[in-house]
Design an enzyme around this catalytic site. Structure first.
Site, mmCIF file in Angstrom:
data_model
loop_
_atom_site.group_PDB
_atom_site.id
_atom_site.type_symbol
_atom_site.label_atom_id
_atom_site.label_comp_id
_atom_site.label_asym_id
_atom_site.label_seq_id
_atom_site.Cartn_x
_atom_site.Cartn_y
_atom_site.Cartn_z
ATOM 1 N N ASP A 147 -1.262 4.436 -15.225
ATOM 2 C CA ASP A 147 -0.700 3.097 -15.027
ATOM 3 C C ASP A 147 0.693 3.171 -14.408
ATOM 4 O O ASP A 147 1.087 2.277 -13.652
ATOM 5 C CB ASP A 147 -0.658 2.336 -16.352
ATOM 6 C CG ASP A 147 -1.925 1.533 -16.597
ATOM 7 O OD1 ASP A 147 -2.413 0.889 -15.647
ATOM 8 O OD2 ASP A 147 -2.438 1.542 -17.726
ATOM 9 N N GLU A 183 0.297 -3.912 -14.386
ATOM 10 C CA GLU A 183 0.170 -2.465 -14.585
ATOM 11 C C GLU A 183 1.344 -1.946 -15.412
ATOM 12 O O GLU A 183 1.182 -1.037 -16.239
ATOM 13 C CB GLU A 183 0.095 -1.727 -13.238
ATOM 14 C CG GLU A 183 -1.113 -2.057 -12.381
ATOM 15 C CD GLU A 183 -2.431 -1.578 -12.955
ATOM 16 O OE1 GLU A 183 -2.433 -0.921 -14.013
ATOM 17 O OE2 GLU A 183 -3.474 -1.867 -12.336
ATOM 18 N N TYR A 199 0.783 1.018 -24.155
ATOM 19 C CA TYR A 199 0.490 2.300 -24.796
ATOM 20 C C TYR A 199 1.684 2.780 -25.620
ATOM 21 O O TYR A 199 1.505 3.373 -26.689
ATOM 22 C CB TYR A 199 0.101 3.337 -23.740
ATOM 23 C CG TYR A 199 -1.112 2.933 -22.937
ATOM 24 C CD1 TYR A 199 -2.319 2.629 -23.567
ATOM 25 C CD2 TYR A 199 -1.057 2.824 -21.552
ATOM 26 C CE1 TYR A 199 -3.428 2.235 -22.844
ATOM 27 C CE2 TYR A 199 -2.163 2.428 -20.815
ATOM 28 C CZ TYR A 199 -3.347 2.130 -21.465
ATOM 29 O OH TYR A 199 -4.444 1.731 -20.740
ATOM 30 N N GLU A 248 -8.580 2.388 -10.595
ATOM 31 C CA GLU A 248 -8.779 1.219 -11.457
ATOM 32 C C GLU A 248 -10.154 1.205 -12.127
ATOM 33 O O GLU A 248 -10.282 0.826 -13.290
ATOM 34 C CB GLU A 248 -8.631 -0.072 -10.633
ATOM 35 C CG GLU A 248 -7.296 -0.263 -9.945
ATOM 36 C CD GLU A 248 -6.296 -1.011 -10.803
ATOM 37 O OE1 GLU A 248 -6.587 -1.224 -11.989
ATOM 38 O OE2 GLU A 248 -5.228 -1.369 -10.285
ATOM 39 N N HIS A 254 -8.611 -6.390 -10.775
ATOM 40 C CA HIS A 254 -7.880 -5.577 -9.804
ATOM 41 C C HIS A 254 -8.836 -4.790 -8.908
ATOM 42 O O HIS A 254 -8.690 -4.772 -7.683
ATOM 43 C CB HIS A 254 -6.955 -4.588 -10.522
ATOM 44 C CG HIS A 254 -5.931 -5.230 -11.394
ATOM 45 N ND1 HIS A 254 -5.060 -4.500 -12.187
ATOM 46 C CD2 HIS A 254 -5.606 -6.529 -11.614
ATOM 47 C CE1 HIS A 254 -4.272 -5.314 -12.848
ATOM 48 N NE2 HIS A 254 -4.591 -6.550 -12.531
#
Length: 317
Positions: free
Chosen positions: A66, A97, A104, A157, A194
């Protein structure tokens, strides 16, 4: 000579897909801070140590990808935008993104100690197989043609993320780490838009090429996909071999590699289809969230209303 700036006019749309994609993405807007990750702590405490290690590495790898997409990928695509509205959509994608990458870290800060987090990021920096795929894609963003960049973006993606997505989807199907999985489902919902949008933009440019140019680019794309898949097999063995999920993850990867090719308008490469994937994981892959009202858990200040799941026909270009 004076510089001339053209103001973007959303009342004069050149490509309605730009407008519909913008509306879909803004409709789906979310932030990680509104999801009660701490509710998963009891599940986390009961996971075996090797599975905790897997979760940390999986999310570390996803953070790296990402980061590549937010720092390099969208910038490289934006330079070749066909319309001002496409550029605006890519700005939105770039921001989300960054939201994904930050999400995370929210998971890490909830589940892991500072020492564990440092170890995860050290592993990300030192893992040669993980670094290879990030550097391979980033190299195309830096030096590739406009259409090659779009191929790399769609592969990232729609394919490369999914070796990491398997883990939280598997836990969700087994009633574990449900709030962590909600974040992943929201990310998958974004990535489905995306990948299809950038694949659509690829097809517009691809259809303008000569037959010979099309054949050369298609061959390049298939060779790249197979190269990335071979690397992803090694990555999967590294992550999942000890636990024994490696073959199931590879099936899932091949299924999503085919999806990436279809986003580009190409034929699938692998024989795997949805029926071959672990049904627990396929059920979790649905881009709807398990509880559209989960935002209400943090009060009434963040009511998004119901967001419809992405349906295939929404982006059937």
């Amino acid at each position: 000579m004076n510089d001339y700036y053209k103001a973007i006019n959303w009342n004069a749309i050149e490509d309605m897909i730009d407008k519909s994609t913008w509306e879909k993405l803004t409709e789906q807007f979310w932030l990680d801070t509104r999801i009660p990750l701490s509710n998963d702590l009891d599940d986390w405490r009961h996971l075996p140590e090797n599975e905790k290690d897997l979760v940390g590495k999986v999310f570390g790898g996803l953070t790296l990808l990402d980061t590549v997409q937010s720092e390099t990928g969208m910038d490289s695509l934006r330079a070749d935008a066909r319309t001002q509205h496409e550029e605006a959509v890519l700005n939105n994608i770039q921001f989300m993104e960054s939201v994904h990458a930050k999400s995370y870290s929210s998971i890490f800060s909830t589940l892991n100690t500072k020492t564990e987090i440092d170890e995860i990021f050290d592993w990300v920096s030192e893992n040669e197989v993980l670094q290879y795929k990030a550097q391979r894609v980033n190299g195309i963003y830096r030096d590739g043609t406009p259409l090659e960049k779009k191929v790399a973006s769609v592969f990232l993606e729609t394919f490369l993320f999914y070796s990491g997505f398997f883990t939280p989807l598997y836990y969700l199907g087994n009633n574990k780490l449900s709030n962590v999985a909600e974040i992943i489902k929201l990310i998958i919902r974004d990535e489905s838009v995306h990948g299809t949008y950038i694949g659509y933009k690829f097809q517009l440019g691809f259809n303008e090429l000569s037959d010979e140019e099309q054949e050369n680019l298609k061959n390049w794309a298939y060779e790249l996909l197979f190269e990335l898949y071979e690397n992803e097999e090694r990555y999967t063995d590294d992550l999942y071999g000890e636990i024994g999920w490696d073959e199931e993850v590879k099936t899932f990867l091949r299924y999503n590699a085919n999806k990436a090719l279809m986003n580009l308008g190409f034929e699938p490469l692998f024989p795997d289809n949805a029926s071959d994937v672990n049904p627990i994981v396929m059920n979790g892959l649905s881009t709807g969230t398990s509880n559209h009202d989960f935002f209400s858990q943090v009060g009434n200040g963040y009511l998004l209303g119901q967001v419809e799941s992405m349906a295939d026909e929404d982006y059937d270009f």
